[in-house]
Design an enzyme around this catalytic site. Structure first.
Site, PDB file in Angstrom:
ATOM      1  N   LYS A   1      41.747 -54.321  -3.572  1.00 45.88           N
ATOM      2  CA  LYS A   1      40.605 -54.505  -2.654  1.00 45.88           C
ATOM      3  C   LYS A   1      40.654 -53.344  -1.655  1.00 45.88           C
ATOM      4  O   LYS A   1      41.415 -53.353  -0.697  1.00 45.88           O
ATOM      5  CB  LYS A   1      40.762 -55.835  -1.928  1.00 45.88           C
ATOM      6  CG  LYS A   1      39.466 -56.479  -1.441  1.00 45.88           C
ATOM      7  CD  LYS A   1      38.636 -55.635  -0.527  1.00 45.88           C
ATOM      8  CE  LYS A   1      38.947 -55.831   0.936  1.00 45.88           C
ATOM      9  NZ  LYS A   1      38.177 -54.891   1.792  1.00 45.88           N
TER      10      LYS A   1
ATOM     11  N   GLU B   1      52.563 -53.196   5.499  1.00 46.89           N
ATOM     12  CA  GLU B   1      52.720 -51.867   6.102  1.00 46.89           C
ATOM     13  C   GLU B   1      51.642 -51.756   7.168  1.00 46.89           C
ATOM     14  O   GLU B   1      50.452 -51.635   6.847  1.00 46.89           O
ATOM     15  CB  GLU B   1      52.587 -50.794   5.024  1.00 46.89           C
ATOM     16  CG  GLU B   1      53.695 -50.936   3.997  1.00 46.89           C
ATOM     17  CD  GLU B   1      53.659 -49.891   2.899  1.00 46.89           C
ATOM     18  OE1 GLU B   1      52.643 -49.211   2.746  1.00 46.89           O
ATOM     19  OE2 GLU B   1      54.677 -49.768   2.207  1.00 46.89           O
TER      20      GLU B   1
ATOM     21  N   CYS C   1      49.059 -43.779  10.237  1.00 49.03           N
ATOM     22  CA  CYS C   1      49.914 -44.837  10.781  1.00 49.03           C
ATOM     23  C   CYS C   1      51.215 -44.273  11.330  1.00 49.03           C
ATOM     24  O   CYS C   1      51.737 -44.750  12.331  1.00 49.03           O
ATOM     25  CB  CYS C   1      50.217 -45.863   9.699  1.00 49.03           C
ATOM     26  SG  CYS C   1      50.986 -45.138   8.236  1.00 49.03           S
TER      27      CYS C   1
ATOM     28  N   GLU D   1      48.109 -49.139  19.584  1.00 51.50           N
ATOM     29  CA  GLU D   1      47.764 -48.097  18.607  1.00 51.50           C
ATOM     30  C   GLU D   1      46.294 -47.708  18.781  1.00 51.50           C
ATOM     31  O   GLU D   1      45.408 -48.552  18.666  1.00 51.50           O
ATOM     32  CB  GLU D   1      47.997 -48.643  17.189  1.00 51.50           C
ATOM     33  CG  GLU D   1      47.753 -47.614  16.115  1.00 51.50           C
ATOM     34  CD  GLU D   1      47.859 -48.180  14.712  1.00 51.50           C
ATOM     35  OE1 GLU D   1      47.285 -49.257  14.467  1.00 51.50           O
ATOM     36  OE2 GLU D   1      48.518 -47.548  13.880  1.00 51.50           O
TER      37      GLU D   1
HETATM   38  P1  NAD Z   1      42.281 -53.566   8.753  1.00 46.81           P
HETATM   39  O1  NAD Z   1      43.409 -54.485   8.980  1.00 46.81           O
HETATM   40  O2  NAD Z   1      41.046 -53.732   9.523  1.00 46.81           O
HETATM   41  O3  NAD Z   1      41.819 -53.615   7.216  1.00 46.81           O
HETATM   42  C1  NAD Z   1      42.703 -53.355   6.156  1.00 46.81           C
HETATM   43  C2  NAD Z   1      42.180 -54.026   4.904  1.00 46.81           C
HETATM   44  O4  NAD Z   1      42.229 -55.437   5.087  1.00 46.81           O
HETATM   45  C3  NAD Z   1      40.737 -53.692   4.547  1.00 46.81           C
HETATM   46  O5  NAD Z   1      40.626 -53.532   3.155  1.00 46.81           O
HETATM   47  C4  NAD Z   1      39.989 -54.928   5.011  1.00 46.81           C
HETATM   48  O6  NAD Z   1      38.787 -55.159   4.317  1.00 46.81           O
HETATM   49  C5  NAD Z   1      40.986 -56.000   4.685  1.00 46.81           C
HETATM   50  N1  NAD Z   1      40.789 -57.278   5.412  1.00 46.81           N
HETATM   51  C6  NAD Z   1      40.198 -57.471   6.606  1.00 46.81           C
HETATM   52  N2  NAD Z   1      40.239 -58.789   6.928  1.00 46.81           N
HETATM   53  C7  NAD Z   1      40.882 -59.420   5.919  1.00 46.81           C
HETATM   54  C8  NAD Z   1      41.250 -60.775   5.671  1.00 46.81           C
HETATM   55  N3  NAD Z   1      40.964 -61.756   6.526  1.00 46.81           N
HETATM   56  N4  NAD Z   1      41.918 -61.048   4.540  1.00 46.81           N
HETATM   57  C9  NAD Z   1      42.245 -60.082   3.660  1.00 46.81           C
HETATM   58  N5  NAD Z   1      41.910 -58.778   3.832  1.00 46.81           N
HETATM   59  C10 NAD Z   1      41.239 -58.455   4.954  1.00 46.81           C
HETATM   60  O7  NAD Z   1      42.894 -52.112   8.921  1.00 46.81           O
HETATM   61  P2  NAD Z   1      42.103 -50.720   8.924  1.00 46.81           P
HETATM   62  O8  NAD Z   1      41.374 -50.568  10.181  1.00 46.81           O
HETATM   63  O9  NAD Z   1      41.373 -50.598   7.628  1.00 46.81           O
HETATM   64  O10 NAD Z   1      43.344 -49.701   8.862  1.00 46.81           O
HETATM   65  C11 NAD Z   1      43.965 -49.159   9.971  1.00 46.81           C
HETATM   66  C12 NAD Z   1      45.304 -49.809  10.196  1.00 46.81           C
HETATM   67  O11 NAD Z   1      46.127 -49.622   9.055  1.00 46.81           O
HETATM   68  C13 NAD Z   1      46.071 -49.185  11.348  1.00 46.81           C
HETATM   69  O12 NAD Z   1      46.687 -50.184  12.093  1.00 46.81           O
HETATM   70  C14 NAD Z   1      47.112 -48.330  10.637  1.00 46.81           C
HETATM   71  O13 NAD Z   1      48.267 -48.055  11.400  1.00 46.81           O
HETATM   72  C15 NAD Z   1      47.414 -49.172   9.462  1.00 46.81           C
HETATM   73  N6  NAD Z   1      48.045 -48.382   8.407  1.00 46.81           N
HETATM   74  C16 NAD Z   1      49.377 -48.594   8.152  1.00 46.81           C
HETATM   75  C17 NAD Z   1      50.021 -47.830   7.193  1.00 46.81           C
HETATM   76  C18 NAD Z   1      51.478 -48.034   6.884  1.00 46.81           C
HETATM   77  O14 NAD Z   1      51.923 -47.566   5.832  1.00 46.81           O
HETATM   78  N7  NAD Z   1      52.247 -48.677   7.735  1.00 46.81           N
HETATM   79  C19 NAD Z   1      49.309 -46.860   6.492  1.00 46.81           C
HETATM   80  C20 NAD Z   1      47.961 -46.673   6.790  1.00 46.81           C
HETATM   81  C21 NAD Z   1      47.340 -47.455   7.748  1.00 46.81           C
END
Ligand code: NAD
Length: 516
Positions: free
Chosen positions: A205, A280, A313, A411
């Protein structure tokens, strides 16, 4: 940062046949889901609109890139059923054959690398040159590495009073993989490759802001010969399709990369069936500059934190400098920032492109405005790049920030760094500041004295510590975060540990009898 699904048209408008095909940067993309080896529209026929961050403005009227099939519980269930049905066959496929198919996927990524790079840049706004030279080769490498690692996987048998212990990695079952928008295909392949190598079938997804390259990956897996149902793709908003995926009782693993609040929701959904999760999550990593550091290197590494417009991240967004070298470091840093070029991410000369979305830029700017109101000074940047407009935010450095302030604790996920100092020789204070957030993803140390760096590094709460370098990431290394930065580690054999059920088989010696 989870996106609330929009409630109004035009995104709810029924799909037309033409909606199933988008042409992005000259590349045709089928925008339907990929379930059980076939393209399917959403049963409701609804779609959502995907924009490019390159040409969106604050009233969000930028030209749409594509209309994407908008999944819901029905598509989530259909994809899980397909993955469940395909699982026994894929799990029983000999490792050498699974590895061969993953290499074929890597070949497909290599063959389409130019298309993938162009589409990814259009979709998420990160630099085309990075996608060409770094990201797409890495995507292919993810598939090759885990294919080869699968064939080397094993643990030496060991003896217990003449009995042999044999450890095996048994495929666990269908895995749901949920990814964010900041590095779409890189992060998808980092999950898809080990899951498939481990014998799991998958449902991917992708994030709603950047779904395009995942759709191309579906084509590549098909062309590589993956059997139907082994790789499935459903698109849509997190609450609508991500949530039912995480809650599905037939799912055996959930690997999620994204924000902390979403992880809490995913964990809650998965907990109902005690499904193991790998998380992550976000970071607020420190970059420590010690007084005997090579300050040219320190400044280079600090400026690197603006890569991908700060949407990384791992970015070390908190610069912690030993007081005696603060000014010498800052001069070098500001000199480098003044030479950065911001602009169209397709241009080879560009160093910083746009941020992902007007709503995200608004959020980034809110952090900066509140920090300045609280007394921070923007020594460079501090607002939108008004010359470029759109989603371009100036590379920003804030000084005079308190350790407990929002800008130091939260963040931002934009091109915004803070600078703090610690007294000369005061390692305790350096460690206190470095560890003083709820995150623990990574830390970078720049130091001349390696022993001192090692002593400080050993006290840091972080999944990865880099000394005199940054972003050196070997796929064999464990990767993940402590505290709110995540749960678990992936990479190398740790990925197989997650996607498999480990089994120990204990066999008695020949001729052994209980009473003999
Ligand atoms: P997000 O949490 O908003 O979304 C991530 C994913 O989760 C998307 O595909 C979204 O559609 C899905 N999602 C949203 N609500 C959901 C639910 N209730 N159930 C299941 N899935 C759901 O994050 P974002 O804004 O897309 O990404 C940025 C974040 O990701 C930042 O915090 C960043 O630090 C983190 N990140 C972490 C790493 C790592 O390896 N640690 C790498 C990249 C990004």
């Amino acid at each position: 940062m989870a996106q609330a699904p929009p409630t109004a048209a035009p995104e709810d408008a029924p799909a037309t046949p033409e909606d199933a095909l988008a042409i992005v940067e000259g590349v045709p993309i089928d925008t339907r889901h990929w379930i059980d080896g076939t393209r399917v529209p959403s049963a409701s026929a609804s779609t959502f609109t995907d924009h490019s961050p390159m040409d969106m403005d604050m009233d969000m009227d930028g030209a749409p890139l594509a209309r994407i099939a908008r999944g819901g519980p029905g598509e989530a269930r259909a994809a899980v059923v397909a993955a469940r049905t395909a699982f026994p066959g894929w799990a029983a496929t000999p490792p050498a054959e699974r590895a061969r198919l993953l290499h074929a996927v890597a070949d497909g990524v290599d063959a389409r690398a130019e298309d993938l790079a162009a589409v990814e840049t259009a979709d998420n706004g990160a630099l085309l040159r990075s996608h060409r030279r770094g990201v797409m080769p890495r995507v292919a490498h993810n598939f090759r590495y885990f294919a080869d690692r699968l064939l080397a996987l094993g643990h030496e048998d060991f003896d217990t009073r003449g009995h042999t212990n044999h450890v095996s990695w048994d495929p666990a079952g269908p895995a749901v993989l949920i990814t964010p928008w900041n590095a779409p295909l890189m992060l998808a392949s980092w999950k898809v490759a080990p899951a498939l190598a481990a014998g799991s079938t998958v449902v991917l997804k992708p994030a709603e802001w950047t779904p395009l390259t995942a759709s191309l990956l579906a084509d590549i897996t098909h062309e590589a010969g993956l059997p139907p149902g082994v790789f499935n793709l459903v698109q849509g908003y997190g609450e609508e399709v991500g949530a039912p995926l995480a809650a599905d009782p037939d799912v055996c693993r959930v690997s999620f990369t994204g924000s902390v609040p979403t992880a809490r929701r995913v964990a809650g959904a998965a907990a109902a069936h005690l499904v193991p999760c790998s998380f992550e999550l976000g970071g607020k990593s420190p970059l420590l500059v010690l007084a005997d550091a090579d300050l040219e290197l320190a400044a280079d590494l600090a400026v690197e934190q603006y890569d991908n417009a700060g949407q990384v991240c791992l970015a070390a967004t908190r610069i912690l400098v030993e007081e005696p070298v603060r000014d010498a470091f800052l001069d070098r840093f500001l000199d480098r920032v003044s030479k950065l070029t911001q602009g169209d991410p397709r241009d080879e000369a560009t160093d910083i492109g746009p941020n992902i979305h007007p709503r995200h830029v608004e959020r980034v700017d809110g952090f900066v405005r509140r920090a300045v109101e609280a007394g921070a000074k923007a020594v460079t940047g501090g607002g939108r790049n008004t010359a470029l407009g759109g989603n371009y935010y100036l590379p920003t450095l804030l000084t005079d920030v308190a350790q407990d302030s929002e800008i130091v604790q939260e963040e931002v996920f934009g091109p915004v760094l803070t600078l703090q100092t610690f007294p000369g020789g005061d390692d305790d204070e350096a460690v206190r500041l470095a560890n003083g957030t709820r995150f623990g993803l990574a830390a970078t140390l720049v130091a001349g004295d390696r022993d001192r760096a090692a002593r400080i590094g050993a006290r840091l709460v972080a999944g990865t510590v880099w000394v005199n370098c940054f972003f050196v990431r070997d796929l064999s290394a464990p990767f993940g975060g402590s505290r709110d930065s995540g749960i678990g580690r992936e990479g190398g054999d740790w990925s197989f540990d997650f996607y498999c059920d480990l089994k120990n088989t204990v066999t008695a010696p020949k001729g052994w009898t209980r009473h003999g």
